[in-house]
Design a protein around this motif. Structure first.
Motif, short mmCIF file in Angstrom:
data_model
loop_
_atom_site.label_atom_id
_atom_site.label_comp_id
_atom_site.label_asym_id
_atom_site.label_seq_id
_atom_site.Cartn_x
_atom_site.Cartn_y
_atom_site.Cartn_z
N ALA A 52 71.71 91.56 83.15
CA ALA A 52 72.41 90.22 82.90
C ALA A 52 71.57 88.65 82.73
CB ALA A 52 73.42 89.36 83.92
N CYS A 53 70.78 89.55 81.52
CA CYS A 53 70.27 87.98 81.63
C CYS A 53 70.42 86.40 80.94
CB CYS A 53 68.74 88.14 80.36
SG CYS A 53 69.40 88.65 79.11
N GLY A 54 71.42 86.85 80.43
CA GLY A 54 72.43 85.51 79.60
C GLY A 54 71.71 84.90 78.78
N THR A 55 71.05 82.75 79.18
CA THR A 55 70.31 82.49 77.64
C THR A 55 69.14 83.12 77.76
OG1 THR A 55 70.46 80.53 79.43
CG2 THR A 55 72.29 81.06 77.54
N GLY A 56 68.50 83.63 78.76
CA GLY A 56 66.58 84.34 78.65
C GLY A 56 66.41 83.21 80.00
N ARG A 57 67.01 82.18 80.69
CA ARG A 57 66.10 81.38 81.15
C ARG A 57 64.88 81.40 82.02
NH1 ARG A 57 68.00 78.85 86.29
NH2 ARG A 57 69.54 80.77 86.75
N PHE A 58 65.52 83.67 82.82
CA PHE A 58 63.78 83.89 83.31
C PHE A 58 63.68 85.01 82.90
CE2 PHE A 58 67.51 83.62 86.15
CZ PHE A 58 67.09 82.17 87.29
N THR A 59 64.21 85.42 82.14
CA THR A 59 63.34 85.85 80.83
C THR A 59 62.27 86.28 79.60
OG1 THR A 59 65.68 87.25 80.26
CG2 THR A 59 63.87 87.85 78.70
N VAL A 60 62.34 84.92 79.46
CA VAL A 60 61.54 83.80 78.73
C VAL A 60 59.72 83.12 79.40
CG1 VAL A 60 61.02 81.86 77.00
CG2 VAL A 60 63.10 83.14 76.46
N MET A 61 60.35 82.79 80.44
CA MET A 61 59.45 82.64 81.56
C MET A 61 58.51 83.85 82.45
SD MET A 61 60.00 81.35 85.60
CE MET A 61 60.31 82.68 85.84
N LEU A 62 59.60 85.41 82.44
CA LEU A 62 58.41 85.82 82.61
C LEU A 62 57.67 86.55 81.67
CD1 LEU A 62 60.94 87.84 84.87
CD2 LEU A 62 59.34 86.68 85.64
N ALA A 63 57.94 86.41 79.95
CA ALA A 63 56.76 86.94 78.97
C ALA A 63 55.97 86.01 79.26
CB ALA A 63 58.04 87.17 77.98
N GLU A 64 56.89 84.74 79.06
CA GLU A 64 55.60 83.38 78.68
C GLU A 64 53.89 83.87 79.67
OE1 GLU A 64 57.48 79.79 77.61
OE2 GLU A 64 57.73 79.96 79.38
N ARG A 65 54.61 84.75 81.16
CA ARG A 65 52.87 85.10 82.16
C ARG A 65 52.98 86.16 82.03
NH1 ARG A 65 56.04 80.41 83.31
NH2 ARG A 65 55.45 79.72 84.47
N ASP A 66 53.08 86.97 80.85
CA ASP A 66 52.67 88.36 79.93
C ASP A 66 53.20 89.47 80.74
OD1 ASP A 66 50.96 86.60 78.47
OD2 ASP A 66 49.72 86.51 80.25
N ALA A 67 54.73 89.09 81.18
CA ALA A 67 55.05 90.54 81.22
C ALA A 67 56.15 90.75 80.29
CB ALA A 67 56.63 90.25 82.75
N ASP A 68 55.73 92.38 80.46
CA ASP A 68 56.47 92.87 79.55
C ASP A 68 58.06 92.86 79.50
OD1 ASP A 68 54.55 93.44 76.96
OD2 ASP A 68 53.97 95.15 78.78
N ILE A 69 59.22 92.64 78.73
CA ILE A 69 60.42 92.42 79.57
C ILE A 69 61.39 93.06 78.56
CG2 ILE A 69 60.04 90.11 79.02
CD1 ILE A 69 62.01 89.72 82.07
N VAL A 70 62.61 93.41 79.36
CA VAL A 70 63.98 93.53 78.36
C VAL A 70 65.18 92.44 79.38
CG1 VAL A 70 65.78 95.73 77.84
CG2 VAL A 70 62.88 96.12 77.68
N GLY A 71 65.64 92.23 78.44
CA GLY A 71 67.01 91.59 78.89
C GLY A 71 67.87 91.49 78.40
N LEU A 72 68.74 92.10 79.64
CA LEU A 72 70.18 92.89 78.77
C LEU A 72 71.70 91.84 79.35
CD1 LEU A 72 71.25 97.16 79.34
CD2 LEU A 72 73.02 94.82 80.54
N ASP A 73 72.54 91.66 78.86
CA ASP A 73 73.98 91.31 79.08
C ASP A 73 75.01 91.75 77.72
OD1 ASP A 73 74.02 87.96 80.04
OD2 ASP A 73 75.24 88.73 78.52
N ILE A 74 75.78 91.34 78.57
CA ILE A 74 76.64 91.65 77.90
C ILE A 74 78.05 91.05 76.92
CG2 ILE A 74 78.75 90.77 79.10
CD1 ILE A 74 79.43 94.90 78.25
N SER A 75 77.27 89.88 76.72
CA SER A 75 77.53 89.00 76.00
C SER A 75 76.62 88.67 74.97
CB SER A 75 78.04 87.25 76.72
OG SER A 75 78.10 86.09 76.14
N GLN A 76 76.85 89.19 73.56
CA GLN A 76 76.37 88.54 72.35
C GLN A 76 75.86 87.35 71.94
OE1 GLN A 76 73.86 89.78 70.49
NE2 GLN A 76 75.35 91.68 70.20
#
Length: 235
Positions: A52-76
């Motif tokens: 439930a990554c939504g608008t990427g609030r956390f997903t982008v933050m973690l990618a900026e810190r060099d994590a390899d991340i997948v964000g999954l959500d039901i809402s396009q």
């Protein structure tokens, strides 16, 4: 799942962060990001899934810190906002956004180093199924938050557009055990309701937060906390 249709609307997705994380709500955003970083670090080259990554609030933050991340959500619509945010941040090479159902995750067992979900379980109609799927695809850590049954949120929960599923601590510990995980840590936070912070300016929110934190540090404050952050691992 509560809110499934609500969050599909473009207008809702576009206004999501401004509505919740402007004014004093920025303080909530900072605290939630701090909680995620504390739970998931170290991040470099770790494979992480956000449910439930939504608008990427956390997903982008973690990618900026060099994590390899997948964000999954039901809402396009929400995912579209996340993709735009990732482009602006220049981190599209470190993350993928996927549309999918959190109850049937399209990944093999033990695929991620960590799986987390924020602002998700209060909408969950079958929380055990969701947590069990999160545990299945994580080889180690699972992190999530819940809104609590004895908090101020219970007073006005009926007035919220979708309401919230509110949890007793005993219920969450049973969910964790049911997913074959072991509870490592739980942190209680925010005696005062989120809605109050969102209605006041930043400078006032900071002062209110000092009082709130002092209250949460006591046993009575912990029992009345609005939110709990849960860290669990495979044994």
């Amino acid at each position: 799942m509560k809110g499934q249709e609500f969050y599909q609307a473009d207008a809702v997705a576009e206004a999501y962060e401004d509505k919740r994380f402007s004014r004093g709500g920025r303080l909530i955003d900072r605290r939630e990001k701090e909680a995620v970083l504390e739970a998931l670090s170290p991040l470099q080259d770790r494979r992480i899934l956000e449910i439930a990554c939504g608008t990427g609030r956390f997903t982008v933050m973690l990618a900026e810190r060099d994590a390899d991340i997948v964000g999954l959500d039901i809402s396009q619509a929400m995912l579209s906002q996340g993709r735009e945010k990732a482009k602006r941040a220049g981190v599209t090479d470190r993350l993928d956004f996927m549309r999918g159902d959190a109850a049937r995750l399209p990944f093999p067992d033990n695929h991620f180093d960590a799986v987390f979900a924020m602002r998700f379980f209060h909408l969950a109609d079958t929380p055990q199924a969701f947590l069990t799927e999160m545990a299945r695809v994580s080889k180690d850590l699972v992190f999530f938050d819940t809104f609590n049954a004895r908090s101020a949120r219970s007073v006005y929960n009926w007035a919220l557009p979708m309401g919230s599923r509110l949890y007793e601590d005993s219920e969450v510990t049973e969910l964790i055990a049911g997913a074959d995980l072991e509870l490592e840590a739980v942190t209680d936070d925010f005696v005062l309701p989120y809605g109050l912070y969102r209605k006041i300016p930043d400078w006032m929110a900071d002062g209110l937060r000092d009082l709130d934190t002092a209250a949460t540090d006591g046993s009575v404050g912990e029992s009345l906390a609005t939110v709990s952050y849960w860290t669990a691992r495979h044994s």
